[in-house]
Design a protein around this motif. Structure first.
Motif, PDB file in Angstrom:
ATOM      1  N   TYR A 259       5.702 105.717  36.469  1.00 51.62           N
ATOM      2  CA  TYR A 259       4.590 106.244  36.504  1.00 51.62           C
ATOM      3  C   TYR A 259       5.379 107.704  36.959  1.00 51.62           C
ATOM      4  O   TYR A 259       4.919 108.653  36.418  1.00 51.62           O
ATOM      5  N   TYR A 260       5.846 107.278  37.942  1.00 50.89           N
ATOM      6  CA  TYR A 260       6.393 108.417  39.175  1.00 50.89           C
ATOM      7  C   TYR A 260       7.630 109.161  38.331  1.00 50.89           C
ATOM      8  O   TYR A 260       6.942 110.572  39.140  1.00 50.89           O
ATOM      9  N   GLN A 261       8.423 108.610  37.399  1.00 48.48           N
ATOM     10  CA  GLN A 261       9.052 109.645  37.224  1.00 48.48           C
ATOM     11  C   GLN A 261       8.368 110.277  35.756  1.00 48.48           C
ATOM     12  O   GLN A 261       9.001 111.462  36.166  1.00 48.48           O
ATOM     13  N   ALA A 262       7.230 110.432  35.556  1.00 47.24           N
ATOM     14  CA  ALA A 262       6.646 111.003  33.862  1.00 47.24           C
ATOM     15  C   ALA A 262       6.053 111.669  34.859  1.00 47.24           C
ATOM     16  O   ALA A 262       6.361 113.538  34.528  1.00 47.24           O
ATOM     17  N   GLN A 263       5.320 111.794  36.138  1.00 45.13           N
ATOM     18  CA  GLN A 263       4.558 112.283  37.019  1.00 45.13           C
ATOM     19  C   GLN A 263       5.762 113.684  37.658  1.00 45.13           C
ATOM     20  O   GLN A 263       5.356 114.683  38.703  1.00 45.13           O
ATOM     21  N   GLU A 264       7.064 113.450  37.486  1.00 49.09           N
ATOM     22  CA  GLU A 264       7.941 114.443  38.275  1.00 49.09           C
ATOM     23  C   GLU A 264       8.296 114.008  39.961  1.00 49.09           C
ATOM     24  O   GLU A 264       8.254 114.434  40.551  1.00 49.09           O
ATOM     25  N   ASP A 265       7.124 112.909  40.723  1.00 49.00           N
ATOM     26  CA  ASP A 265       7.673 113.161  41.778  1.00 49.00           C
ATOM     27  C   ASP A 265       7.952 111.571  42.458  1.00 49.00           C
ATOM     28  O   ASP A 265       8.063 110.342  42.368  1.00 49.00           O
ATOM     29  N   ASN A 266       9.563 112.886  42.705  1.00 52.09           N
ATOM     30  CA  ASN A 266      10.307 111.991  42.989  1.00 52.09           C
ATOM     31  C   ASN A 266      10.775 111.130  44.367  1.00 52.09           C
ATOM     32  O   ASN A 266      11.227 110.585  44.635  1.00 52.09           O
ATOM     33  N   GLN A 267       9.743 111.600  45.195  1.00 48.67           N
ATOM     34  CA  GLN A 267      10.091 111.541  46.650  1.00 48.67           C
ATOM     35  C   GLN A 267       9.202 110.411  46.946  1.00 48.67           C
ATOM     36  O   GLN A 267       9.264 109.504  47.816  1.00 48.67           O
TER      37      GLN A 267
END
Length: 402
Positions: A259-267
């Motif tokens: 999910y975070y990868q899809a949101q580009e929320d790498n932190q």
């Protein structure tokens, strides 16, 4: 003779009058006692309400006067509460609740929930019990009269939550959930499932909560906001952690990473990678744990997350050490030392030297151990912290060298 008869008649009237007063006093005494024990369960005498034996609709003017009095009572009750006069405050609120009862069922339910929440916050168990009993009585009465509407259930559910009557709240929202499903209302179904899930969490009933959040995840992603998806997955991770189900926890963490990868929320991905490494260690899957830690370190370095990088390097170094992979442990602690120096973290640098020295001791490389502990001592002296600890280590190493 006439005077005697007149005197006798007057005495009878006086005695009759006294008996009437006694009857009235006894009557008020009974009412007072009943009000004290069941302040919301029976019709109450109030100067703003018609006598109890008169059953009629209140006039608009009477309702207006009552609402004005309700506002005044709210101010008085809050003032008493602020002064620490809790008993007096709740006596005022109970009169307010009786007045609400006379003008509107829905307003009474809302007020019961609000006052009940104040009772719960102030540990007023007896008052809370009276309020929850009244709410339950309303629910049962409306069920008996077939007057249970969705609107009524919603305000009853809210009040049950406010009074921490979680079992009742769950039962009410389950009824609403059934109605939403029968009406094929997906939005309401999701809403009620979310509420029930939170109620089960409040009850620490993690097994039931897991069932709810697992069901919520089956909804089409187009019908669920991104925030909701993150919340469902995060709650499931917490639930599986409490239930000590690391394998299920890993599955959901991977979903959250996707999910975070899809949101580009790498932190946020880096922290989850560290957590995955911990889970793999628990399960004894060492290679997967190492892989997760290494991925977390790469992410931490890429996004300059120094705290994350340092934490993960320390965990990876300890893991290599436990696996007796000492060369890799030394390389990892050297990397940790560099990161702490870049961050100007003196405590971190000192601890990194300590870790390095300990590994060299295991390898019986006393020269390297002496160097690491000496450098650690220099930092300790500058911080005036753990000076004796490093001094003792150096003494032990010197004895080995001799």
């Amino acid at each position: 003779m006439f005077q005697i008869k007149l005197l006798t008649r007057n005495l009878v009237i006086i005695l009759f009058g006294f008996s009437g007063i006694v009857v009235n006093i006894n009557s008020y005494s009974v009412v007072a006692q009943t009000e004290a024990s069941e302040p919301l369960a029976i019709p109450q005498n109030d100067p703003l309400l018609p006598p109890n034996n008169i059953n009629r609709e209140l006039s608009p003017l009477e309702k207006k006067r009552i609402k004005t009095e309700i506002e005044t009572l709210e101010i008085e009750a809050n003032s008493q509460l602020e002064q620490g006069q809790q008993k007096e405050a709740f006596n005022i609120w109970f009169r307010q609740l009786r007045l609400y009862r006379a003008i509107s069922l829905s307003e009474e339910i809302i007020a019961l929930g609000r006052v009940g929440e104040i009772a719960w916050q102030n540990n007023r168990g007896q008052e809370l019990k009276v309020i929850t009993q009244r709410l339950d009585s309303i629910y049962q009465e409306q069920k008996t009269n077939n007057n249970v509407t969705a609107k009524l259930l919603n305000i009853l559910g809210t009040s049950a939550q406010q009074t921490r009557n979680l079992d009742n709240a769950i039962a009410i929202y389950n009824t609403l959930l059934t109605q939403a499903r029968q009406a094929d209302n997906i939005q309401l179904e999701q809403q009620y499932l979310e509420t029930i899930g939170k109620l089960y969490l409040d009850k620490f009933d993690y097994s039931q909560a897991a069932n709810i959040y697992e069901e919520l995840l089956t909804f089409n992603s187009g019908d669920i906001t991104t925030t909701a998806t993150e919340e469902y997955l995060s709650n499931l991770i917490d639930i599986y952690r409490y239930n000590k189900q690391p394998q299920k926890e890993i599955i959901v963490k991977k979903q959250l990473i996707d999910y975070y990868q899809a949101q580009e929320d790498n932190q946020k991905i880096g922290k989850l990678k560290v957590s995955l490494g911990d889970d793999y260690q628990t399960l004894g899957e060492i290679e997967l744990a190492i892989e997760s830690y290494q991925e977390a370190i790469m992410l931490g370095q890429s996004f300059q997350q120094i705290a994350l990088t340092s934490e993960t390097l320390a965990k990876l170094g300890r893991l290599y050490q436990r696996q007796e992979q000492y060369t890799l442990a030394i390389a990892t602690y050297q990397q940790l030392l560099d990161v702490q120096k870049q961050a100007y973290n003196s405590y971190g640098v000192m601890n990194a030297y300590d870790r390095l020295g300990r590994v060299y001791l295991i390898l019986e490389d006393y020269e390297q151990a002496f160097t690491a502990f000496t450098q650690g001592l220099e930092i300790a002296q500058s911080l005036n912290y753990q000076v004796g600890y490093f001094t003792d280590l150096i003494d032990q190493v010197e004895m080995k060298i001799k």
